[in-house]
Write an enzyme that holds these catalytic residues in place. Structure first.
Site, PDB file in Angstrom:
ATOM      1  N   ASP A   1      22.527   3.408 -60.437  1.00 26.00           N
ATOM      2  CA  ASP A   1      21.170   3.239 -60.960  1.00 26.00           C
ATOM      3  C   ASP A   1      20.230   4.358 -60.507  1.00 26.00           C
ATOM      4  O   ASP A   1      20.468   5.016 -59.489  1.00 26.00           O
ATOM      5  CB  ASP A   1      20.581   1.906 -60.494  1.00 26.00           C
ATOM      6  CG  ASP A   1      21.115   0.738 -61.296  1.00 26.00           C
ATOM      7  OD1 ASP A   1      22.054   0.939 -62.092  1.00 26.00           O
ATOM      8  OD2 ASP A   1      20.609  -0.379 -61.105  1.00 26.00           O
ATOM      9  N   ASP A   2      19.164   4.507 -61.286  1.00 21.28           N
ATOM     10  CA  ASP A   2      17.976   5.286 -60.929  1.00 21.28           C
ATOM     11  C   ASP A   2      18.095   6.785 -61.127  1.00 21.28           C
ATOM     12  O   ASP A   2      17.139   7.516 -60.863  1.00 21.28           O
ATOM     13  CB  ASP A   2      17.521   5.027 -59.486  1.00 21.28           C
ATOM     14  CG  ASP A   2      17.121   3.592 -59.250  1.00 21.28           C
ATOM     15  OD1 ASP A   2      16.961   2.864 -60.232  1.00 21.28           O
ATOM     16  OD2 ASP A   2      16.981   3.203 -58.072  1.00 21.28           O
TER      17      ASP A   2
ATOM     18  N   HIS B   1      17.722   2.330 -68.005  1.00 24.55           N
ATOM     19  CA  HIS B   1      17.106   1.673 -66.848  1.00 24.55           C
ATOM     20  C   HIS B   1      15.592   1.819 -66.910  1.00 24.55           C
ATOM     21  O   HIS B   1      14.926   1.908 -65.871  1.00 24.55           O
ATOM     22  CB  HIS B   1      17.669   2.298 -65.566  1.00 24.55           C
ATOM     23  CG  HIS B   1      17.550   1.435 -64.350  1.00 24.55           C
ATOM     24  ND1 HIS B   1      17.858   0.099 -64.330  1.00 24.55           N
ATOM     25  CD2 HIS B   1      17.143   1.743 -63.074  1.00 24.55           C
ATOM     26  CE1 HIS B   1      17.662  -0.392 -63.119  1.00 24.55           C
ATOM     27  NE2 HIS B   1      17.223   0.592 -62.335  1.00 24.55           N
TER      28      HIS B   1
ATOM     29  N   HIS C   1      10.692   2.830 -64.493  1.00 25.58           N
ATOM     30  CA  HIS C   1      11.220   1.913 -63.499  1.00 25.58           C
ATOM     31  C   HIS C   1      10.215   0.850 -63.047  1.00 25.58           C
ATOM     32  O   HIS C   1      10.060   0.585 -61.848  1.00 25.58           O
ATOM     33  CB  HIS C   1      11.716   2.687 -62.271  1.00 25.58           C
ATOM     34  CG  HIS C   1      12.734   1.924 -61.459  1.00 25.58           C
ATOM     35  ND1 HIS C   1      12.379   1.050 -60.444  1.00 25.58           N
ATOM     36  CD2 HIS C   1      14.081   1.908 -61.494  1.00 25.58           C
ATOM     37  CE1 HIS C   1      13.464   0.539 -59.890  1.00 25.58           C
ATOM     38  NE2 HIS C   1      14.524   1.035 -60.522  1.00 25.58           N
TER      39      HIS C   1
ATOM     40  N   HIS D   1      23.672   3.545 -56.110  1.00 22.37           N
ATOM     41  CA  HIS D   1      22.545   4.355 -56.579  1.00 22.37           C
ATOM     42  C   HIS D   1      22.866   5.835 -56.400  1.00 22.37           C
ATOM     43  O   HIS D   1      23.412   6.236 -55.364  1.00 22.37           O
ATOM     44  CB  HIS D   1      21.259   4.014 -55.803  1.00 22.37           C
ATOM     45  CG  HIS D   1      20.759   2.627 -56.050  1.00 22.37           C
ATOM     46  ND1 HIS D   1      21.296   1.524 -55.428  1.00 22.37           N
ATOM     47  CD2 HIS D   1      19.769   2.165 -56.867  1.00 22.37           C
ATOM     48  CE1 HIS D   1      20.657   0.429 -55.841  1.00 22.37           C
ATOM     49  NE2 HIS D   1      19.724   0.793 -56.703  1.00 22.37           N
TER      50      HIS D   1
END
Length: 724
Positions: free
Chosen positions: A101-102, A152, A156, A254
């Site tokens: 993620d991210d 995503h 955020h 991540h």
């Protein structure tokens, strides 16, 4: 009239009027400013500054979440007809989906991709749009290596705290970024701050349902390694291991959002341990057998994405320049304030010093030239004010082809010192030259046909000619019709922006403009400068620069007050200032060679021309960047700090305004409109100057525009007091 014609007539009368479209003159300046703001917002989005929200929703109720979802697998399909009866999918036995993620991160994603490539493993990367626009090459590498990409969001946020339109916008912008970067569309979505599927609650469940209605498969997780907390490599590895032997799972890691060294170190250990247990690694599409989640886009969608990426890239590249520009503008603004305050004080101390004189008192008669074109509303007040002059004068009124009763009114007044000259309409410079040619005296005063002099104005204006080096004198032009809001704004501008400037330019010996409303000249200086030229639309600025180049001094006489009628509507004000600013640019270009000249002409070229360019063109032209930056800072960065900085600048402006009013012996109560002037009027002037610059750069032509006058500025001929 027939019945049918009467009916048509009634219909035409009853037809509602269309709303007037905004004038075209607003289009280009507004477009430039809107584009600047849009680029700043795009840059802020790319850096996750705009719309950034770190709040996390907290809810424990699960009344609206179906039990089947809470007890199902990590992938929820609420698309289409499944929205009311969503379906969960689990990861097959002995299968692992690694998800990151991210990202992507320029520092950590390449290293993670190398580990995956060395292990021949494909994974899922849930990317944010802001990171996509900053690292396009990494997205292309992820796709080329066979990995899957999911959404995503762009910035955020916890979507449980935002509206459905925010969700649509976040996903849509991220899709645009992916299309522009890699030419793909993704059907996978993972909400920020999500966890296992059994953590869904009444706040987050609507997000999953809406994502499904928009065609997305929502991917939650089975195992959360909490690697973002950096608990240590061993803890990350332990958290990634299955609870039951052979149990399929989706693991959350991540690849961005901070120091991912522990994640990078744990990843090969996780892979080796799971391989040792007989696990295979798949993407979500491979694990579910649904085919790739990423599909190619083409045509319009592809080019819209590329356009979005180009604009975002340009905004990121442009922002350092804009920041530098803001710094330059800030320095210029502060430098101008400092110079005005210091040099105006020097000017006052010098000219008001006891015993100060320009030389022997000037008592010789003066010719006053009044060019007039359709001035029937004002010419009476103008001439009656001159009749009260306490200095010997002759007045020459040059009627430049008026189509109204201007000439008739002059003749009816039958004032003994007034001569009337009629000529075909040839423009203001030609009318002034006609008056100068007919003048009986060597000292000439020029004034507009809508201006009123005080009894002492001519006398005060010509006293500096006691110094033989002085070729021209700028008087103190004041707004007479200052009782309206727009008049009060112009009053502030005249006192602060013009007269305070003139004190500064006087000390620096580079006065750029003698106002057309009140200016004095030596005939010999005018002849040496070539007279009044029609090469530009600002003949007063043009001749002033020519006088400097001819070696004459141009000074400011603060007590030579003239009261002029300022424009009474925004449309008229726009027309006047558009002509002024465009004419100033023309005059600067005409006299550009003074930069390389020597002597007095070189002084003006090296000092005056750069000052005019910096303070009258460049600074006002770039100043909207400060206002745009203020709007950006208030809305997207730190409202309190931004407003504090803006109010500090406004306070400095107020100090300058008060000082200028104090020097001009004006009542300061008009300054109560200063805040509104800075917000509305100043922005309007920026737009005028921007349009003038665009006209100049594109080679456009601007014709003379006559302003409509009302004649409301007058002089009480009994007392000599000003009236409006």
């Amino acid at each position: 009239m027939s019945r049918s014609r009467r009916q048509r007539s009634r219909q035409s009368i009853a037809r509602p009027r269309r709303l007037a479209a905004p004038p075209l003159r607003f289009f280009l300046p507004v477009t430039v400013l809107a584009t600047l703001l849009a680029l700043m917002i795009l840059r802020g989005m790319a850096n996750n500054e705009v719309f950034h929200d770190e709040r996390i929703a907290v809810s424990v109720d699960k009344k609206t979440v179906p039990t089947s979802v809470l007890e199902g697998g990590p992938i929820v399909d609420a698309r289409g007809d499944k929205n009311d009866k969503p379906v969960n999918y689990t990861i097959p036995h002995k299968t692992v989906v690694l998800s990151f993620d991210d990202g992507p991160s320029a520092q950590w994603t390449p290293k993670i991709l190398k580990v995956l490539k060395d292990e021949d493993i494909r994974a899922d990367f849930f990317v944010t749009g802001s990171m996509v626009t900053r690292n396009p090459a990494l997205i292309r590498q992820i796709v080329a290596d066979g990995h899957e990409i999911g959404l995503h969001t762009f910035t955020h946020p916890d979507l449980a705290l935002h509206s459905g339109s925010r969700l649509t916008w976040e996903l849509g912008e991220t899709q645009l970024a992916l299309a522009g970067v890699a030419g793909i569309h993704s059907s996978l979505f993972r909400p920020p701050y999500s966890s296992t599927v059994d953590a869904l609650d009444d706040w987050s469940w609507p997000v999953t349902k809406q994502a499904g209605s928009e065609g997305y498969l929502t991917a939650f997780i089975d195992k959360d390694t909490d690697d973002w907390k950096r608990p240590g490599v061993d803890s990350i590895v332990k958290a990634a291991m299955p609870d039951l032997p052979g149990q399929g799972q989706m693991i959350l890691l991540h690849d961005a959002g901070g120091d991912r060294a522990e994640t990078l170190a744990a990843l090969p250990v996780i892979i080796d341990k799971l391989k040792a247990q007989g696990y295979t690694f798949r993407t979500i599409g491979e694990a579910l057998g649904t085919g790739p989640a990423n599909t190619e886009v083409s045509g319009f969608s592809l080019w819209v994405g590329k356009g979005f990426l180009w604009c975002t890239t340009a905004s990121v590249w442009l922002m350092p320049w804009l920041v530098g520009l803001l710094a330059v503008v800030g320095v210029l603004v502060m430098a101008r304030f400092a110079l005005m305050l210091v040099l105006s004080a020097v000017h006052v101390r010098r000219t008001r010093k006891k015993g100060f004189t320009w030389g022997d008192p000037v008592t010789e008669p003066v010719t006053v030239v009044v060019p007039a074109y359709n001035e029937q509303e004002c010419i009476t007040n103008t001439l009656l004010s001159l009749a009260r002059s306490d200095h010997p004068i002759e007045v020459i009124v040059v009627d430049d082809g008026s189509t109204d009763d201007t000439s008739a009114i002059v003749e009816e007044l039958d004032l003994p010192m007034v001569r009337l000259i009629r000529q075909p309409n040839s423009g203001k410079p030609a009318a002034l030259n006609t008056g100068v040619a007919a003048a009986s005296y060597d000292l000439i005063v020029m004034m507009d046909g809508d201006t009123v002099f005080e009894p002492s104005t001519v006398r005060e204006l010509v006293q500096p000619f006691g110094d033989p080096r002085v070729g021209a004198v700028a008087g103190n032009a004041k707004v007479g019709n200052r009782d309206t809001l727009i008049g009060a704004w112009q009053h502030i501008e005249y006192v602060m922006g013009f007269n305070l400037d003139r004190r500064m330019y006087d000390v620096l010996n580079c006065m750029p403009t003698i106002p057309g409303a009140v200016g004095g000249f030596r005939r010999s200086a005018l002849e040496q400068a070539g007279g009044m030229s029609d090469d530009t639309l600002a003949e007063d600025t043009d001749v002033t620069m020519a006088l400097h180049r001819a070696g004459w001094r141009v000074v400011y006489a603060e007590n030579a007050r003239a009261w002029t009628e300022a424009p009474v509507s925004m449309k008229q004000l726009w027309s006047q200032r558009y002509r002024w600013s465009y004419g100033t640019m023309q005059a600067m270009w005409k006299h550009r060679h003074s930069l390389l000249e020597r002597g007095p002409a070189g002084h003006f070229g090296r000092v005056g021309l750069p000052f005019v360019a910096l303070f009258m063109v460049i600074t006002p032209l770039l100043a909207p960047a400060i206002d745009i930056g203020m709007v950006y800072g208030v809305v997207f960065v730190d409202a309190y700090k931004t407003l504090a900085a803006w109010f500090a600048v406004m306070a400095l402006q107020a100090v300058c305004a008060w000082w200028s009013f104090h020097l001009d012996k004006e009542k300061a109560w008009h300054l109560i409109t200063l805040p509104a002037q800075q917000v509305v009027y100043r922005v309007l002037m920026y737009m005028v100057l921007l349009q003038s610059a665009i006209t100049a750069l594109t080679g456009g032509r601007l014709r003379w525009q006559k302003l409509r006058r009302t004649g409301e500025v007058g002089l009480d001929v009994t007392t000599g007091a000003m009236s409006s």
